[in-house]
Design a protein around this motif. Structure first.
Motif, mmCIF file in Angstrom:
data_model
loop_
_atom_site.group_PDB
_atom_site.id
_atom_site.type_symbol
_atom_site.label_atom_id
_atom_site.label_comp_id
_atom_site.label_asym_id
_atom_site.label_seq_id
_atom_site.Cartn_x
_atom_site.Cartn_y
_atom_site.Cartn_z
ATOM 1 N N PHE A 1 -14.075 -4.353 -4.743
ATOM 2 C CA PHE A 1 -15.204 -3.484 -5.096
ATOM 3 C C PHE A 1 -14.809 -2.009 -4.991
ATOM 4 C CE2 PHE A 1 -16.821 -7.485 -3.363
ATOM 5 C CZ PHE A 1 -17.553 -7.942 -4.450
ATOM 6 N N ILE A 2 -13.974 -1.677 -3.997
ATOM 7 C CA ILE A 2 -13.507 -0.294 -3.858
ATOM 8 C C ILE A 2 -12.683 0.112 -5.078
ATOM 9 C CG2 ILE A 2 -11.984 1.241 -2.547
ATOM 10 C CD1 ILE A 2 -12.825 -0.230 -0.018
ATOM 11 N N TYR A 3 -11.789 -0.772 -5.506
ATOM 12 C CA TYR A 3 -10.892 -0.428 -6.608
ATOM 13 C C TYR A 3 -11.593 -0.433 -7.962
ATOM 14 C CZ TYR A 3 -6.619 -0.195 -3.896
ATOM 15 O OH TYR A 3 -5.652 0.199 -3.000
ATOM 16 N N SER A 4 -12.614 -1.266 -8.112
ATOM 17 C CA SER A 4 -13.281 -1.358 -9.419
ATOM 18 C C SER A 4 -14.467 -0.401 -9.546
ATOM 19 C CB SER A 4 -13.763 -2.792 -9.662
ATOM 20 O OG SER A 4 -14.696 -3.188 -8.672
ATOM 21 N N MET A 5 -14.919 0.170 -8.414
ATOM 22 C CA MET A 5 -16.135 0.980 -8.414
ATOM 23 C C MET A 5 -16.014 2.196 -9.335
ATOM 24 S SD MET A 5 -18.123 2.421 -5.049
ATOM 25 C CE MET A 5 -17.736 0.918 -4.185
ATOM 26 N N LEU B 1 0.828 -1.213 0.000
ATOM 27 C CA LEU B 1 0.000 0.000 0.000
ATOM 28 C C LEU B 1 0.862 1.263 0.000
ATOM 29 C CD1 LEU B 1 -2.790 -1.075 2.528
ATOM 30 C CD2 LEU B 1 -3.066 -0.737 0.065
ATOM 31 N N THR B 2 2.007 1.189 0.690
ATOM 32 C CA THR B 2 2.944 2.319 0.671
ATOM 33 C C THR B 2 3.525 2.516 -0.726
ATOM 34 O OG1 THR B 2 3.526 1.795 2.973
ATOM 35 C CG2 THR B 2 4.992 3.293 1.790
ATOM 36 N N ILE B 3 3.891 1.407 -1.370
ATOM 37 C CA ILE B 3 4.417 1.474 -2.738
ATOM 38 C C ILE B 3 3.359 2.010 -3.695
ATOM 39 C CG2 ILE B 3 5.241 0.069 -4.678
ATOM 40 C CD1 ILE B 3 6.470 -1.826 -2.541
ATOM 41 N N MET B 4 2.109 1.625 -3.490
ATOM 42 C CA MET B 4 1.028 2.107 -4.354
ATOM 43 C C MET B 4 0.816 3.611 -4.178
ATOM 44 S SD MET B 4 -1.605 -1.120 -3.943
ATOM 45 C CE MET B 4 -2.860 -0.588 -5.104
ATOM 46 N N ALA B 5 1.036 4.115 -2.962
ATOM 47 C CA ALA B 5 0.953 5.567 -2.753
ATOM 48 C C ALA B 5 2.064 6.278 -3.522
ATOM 49 C CB ALA B 5 1.059 5.885 -1.259
ATOM 50 N N TYR B 6 3.257 5.684 -3.505
ATOM 51 C CA TYR B 6 4.378 6.249 -4.266
ATOM 52 C C TYR B 6 4.072 6.228 -5.764
ATOM 53 C CZ TYR B 6 9.045 6.543 -6.376
ATOM 54 O OH TYR B 6 10.119 6.899 -7.150
ATOM 55 N N VAL C 1 -8.893 2.328 1.369
ATOM 56 C CA VAL C 1 -8.358 1.030 1.790
ATOM 57 C C VAL C 1 -7.275 1.218 2.847
ATOM 58 C CG1 VAL C 1 -7.017 -0.958 1.009
ATOM 59 C CG2 VAL C 1 -8.937 -0.142 -0.356
ATOM 60 N N VAL C 2 -6.368 2.163 2.617
ATOM 61 C CA VAL C 2 -5.283 2.424 3.566
ATOM 62 C C VAL C 2 -5.833 2.855 4.922
ATOM 63 C CG1 VAL C 2 -3.368 3.989 4.086
ATOM 64 C CG2 VAL C 2 -3.548 2.962 1.832
ATOM 65 N N SER C 3 -6.817 3.746 4.930
ATOM 66 C CA SER C 3 -7.375 4.269 6.188
ATOM 67 C C SER C 3 -8.007 3.160 7.020
ATOM 68 C CB SER C 3 -8.410 5.354 5.881
ATOM 69 O OG SER C 3 -7.842 6.415 5.166
ATOM 70 N N LYS D 1 -10.508 12.227 -12.890
ATOM 71 C CA LYS D 1 -9.765 10.990 -13.147
ATOM 72 C C LYS D 1 -8.714 10.756 -12.074
ATOM 73 C CE LYS D 1 -7.061 8.561 -16.654
ATOM 74 N NZ LYS D 1 -6.461 8.629 -18.008
ATOM 75 N N ALA D 2 -8.023 11.824 -11.655
ATOM 76 C CA ALA D 2 -6.988 11.698 -10.631
ATOM 77 C C ALA D 2 -7.585 11.260 -9.297
ATOM 78 C CB ALA D 2 -6.250 13.024 -10.471
ATOM 79 N N PHE D 3 -8.699 11.892 -8.916
ATOM 80 C CA PHE D 3 -9.343 11.513 -7.657
ATOM 81 C C PHE D 3 -9.888 10.084 -7.719
ATOM 82 C CE2 PHE D 3 -9.863 16.144 -6.470
ATOM 83 C CZ PHE D 3 -9.114 16.043 -5.305
ATOM 84 N N SER D 4 -10.396 9.673 -8.880
ATOM 85 C CA SER D 4 -10.938 8.316 -9.010
ATOM 86 C C SER D 4 -9.847 7.266 -8.856
ATOM 87 C CB SER D 4 -11.645 8.152 -10.361
ATOM 88 O OG SER D 4 -10.714 8.185 -11.421
ATOM 89 N N MET D 5 -8.592 7.627 -9.193
ATOM 90 C CA MET D 5 -7.477 6.700 -9.020
ATOM 91 C C MET D 5 -6.981 6.670 -7.581
ATOM 92 S SD MET D 5 -5.033 6.971 -12.388
ATOM 93 C CE MET D 5 -4.653 8.702 -12.141
ATOM 94 N N CYS D 6 -7.092 7.795 -6.881
ATOM 95 C CA CYS D 6 -6.471 7.923 -5.559
ATOM 96 C C CYS D 6 -7.408 7.641 -4.391
ATOM 97 C CB CYS D 6 -5.888 9.317 -5.400
ATOM 98 S SG CYS D 6 -4.559 9.675 -6.551
ATOM 99 N N LEU D 7 -8.669 8.044 -4.504
ATOM 100 C CA LEU D 7 -9.590 7.895 -3.369
ATOM 101 C C LEU D 7 -9.801 6.444 -2.942
ATOM 102 C CD1 LEU D 7 -12.271 10.668 -4.091
ATOM 103 C CD2 LEU D 7 -10.420 10.687 -2.404
ATOM 104 N N PRO D 8 -9.957 5.475 -3.886
ATOM 105 C CA PRO D 8 -10.092 4.085 -3.440
ATOM 106 C C PRO D 8 -8.893 3.611 -2.623
ATOM 107 C CG PRO D 8 -10.743 4.286 -5.727
ATOM 108 C CD PRO D 8 -10.133 5.595 -5.342
ATOM 109 N N HIS D 9 -7.693 3.958 -3.081
ATOM 110 C CA HIS D 9 -6.486 3.560 -2.353
ATOM 111 C C HIS D 9 -6.454 4.182 -0.967
ATOM 112 C CE1 HIS D 9 -2.103 4.049 -1.327
ATOM 113 N NE2 HIS D 9 -2.173 2.755 -1.546
ATOM 114 N N LEU D 10 -6.842 5.446 -0.865
ATOM 115 C CA LEU D 10 -6.848 6.141 0.423
ATOM 116 C C LEU D 10 -7.865 5.504 1.378
ATOM 117 C CD1 LEU D 10 -5.400 8.473 1.783
ATOM 118 C CD2 LEU D 10 -7.213 9.996 0.992
#
Length: 316
Positions: A286-290, A113-118, A245-247, A234-243
């Protein structure tokens, strides 16, 4: 008093005493487990089969799906079997294997998850350097480092935990073998070595958390400066699911391993354990594909192909 040499099995926490509730818990866990297998399995298949998804972001997502499959398969099937067969027992070796696999898989997942943030930081804040910083070789090395660090962390904590003398019986107050619950069975003050190992690990994890937060601060600043509304979306759609999951992952795991042993209660610990060990592997797909159109298209193709293949087999 029992000790390590005399303990051959542990007794896990029973979800219920009545047979009807045990079967209900079995059915609920079965549904969650099948959903996790389906969701993560589809992501693995879609990323592996669709050449358009052969990018760093989806490569790391494939690794995350594999880790989630392993994590939920380590805890839930045994809990289902115990509910179905009305038993609480797990062998000493099985308990040690559970501890090793849980620590390995969740440590590797946190590193990933840290690598995915990078990856998201470079993609949005330094797009011109993306190909150089996250080439195929660099991605493979980072993924291998995440898995390798998980193995080393798991070895450290498993050896530390199961070398402790156990004087408080063999009843683990959790539906799987969890380090904080096993420490409660150890002799007075003998668990401090493992506690210090956990504290050291938490400091490393906190460093990763700070890195993730700083990455997202930079990402949000870069996104807000984008002139195009479509680009921002598009940028938020890529980042919000990851955020998201991390939280969920960090908050529940940190609470479980950092809270004092004296303030825990079985029902409270059970809820928190389900939140970090069962919920993320089930909901991550589901979070990542939504909000990801590329992944949705690939998943639809995989599902359509399987339905078409099944239809052809039925008509033969």
């Amino acid at each position: 008093m029992p000790n390590n040499s005399s303990i051959t099995e542990f007794l896990l926490l029973a979800f219920a005493e009545t047979r009807e509730l045990q079967l209900l818990h079995f059915a609920l866990f079965l549904g969650i487990y099948l959903a996790a297998l389906l969701g993560n399995g589809l992501i693995v298949t879609a990323v592996a089969c669709d050449h358009r998804l052969h990018t760093p972001m989806y490569f790391f997502l494939l690794n995350l799906a594999l880790l989630d499959l392993g994590a939920i398969s380590t805890t839930v099937p045994k809990a289902m079997a115990n509910s179905l067969w009305n038993t609480r027992a797990i062998s000493y070796e099985g308990c040690a294997a559970q501890v090793f696999l849980i620590v390995f898989l969740f440590s590797a997942e946190y590193s990933l998850l840290t690598i995915m943030a990078y990856d998201r930081y470079v993609a949005i804040c330094k797009p011109l350097h993306y190909g150089g910083l996250l080439g195929s070789r660099a991605c493979a090395q980072m993924a291998a480092a995440a898995w390798g660090s998980g193995v080393l962390t798991a070895l450290l904590h498993t050896v530390n935990t199961f070398s402790l003398p156990l004087c408080q019986g063999n009843a683990v107050k959790q539906f799987f073998c969890e380090i904080p619950q096993i420490l409660k069975l150890s002799c007075t003050d003998s668990y401090l070595r493992e506690v210090w190992a956990l504290v050291g690990n938490i400091f490393v994890d906190f460093g990763c958390f700070v890195f993730i937060v700083l990455s997202y601060v930079q990402i949000i600043r870069a996104v807000l400066r984008m002139p195009s509304e479509q680009g921002r979306h598009k940028a938020f759609s890529m980042c919000l699911p990851h955020l998201a999951v991390v939280s969920l992952f960090i908050s529940t795991v940190t609470f479980t391993y950092m809270k004092p042993l004296s303030i825990s209660s079985p029902s409270h610990d059970l809820v928190v354990a389900i939140l970090y060990s069962v919920v993320p592997p089930a909901v991550n797909p589901f979070i990542y594909s939504m909000r990801n159109k590329e992944l949705k298209v690939a998943l639809n193709k995989v599902i359509s192909l399987r339905v078409f293949t099944a239809g052809k087999l039925l008509h033969k």
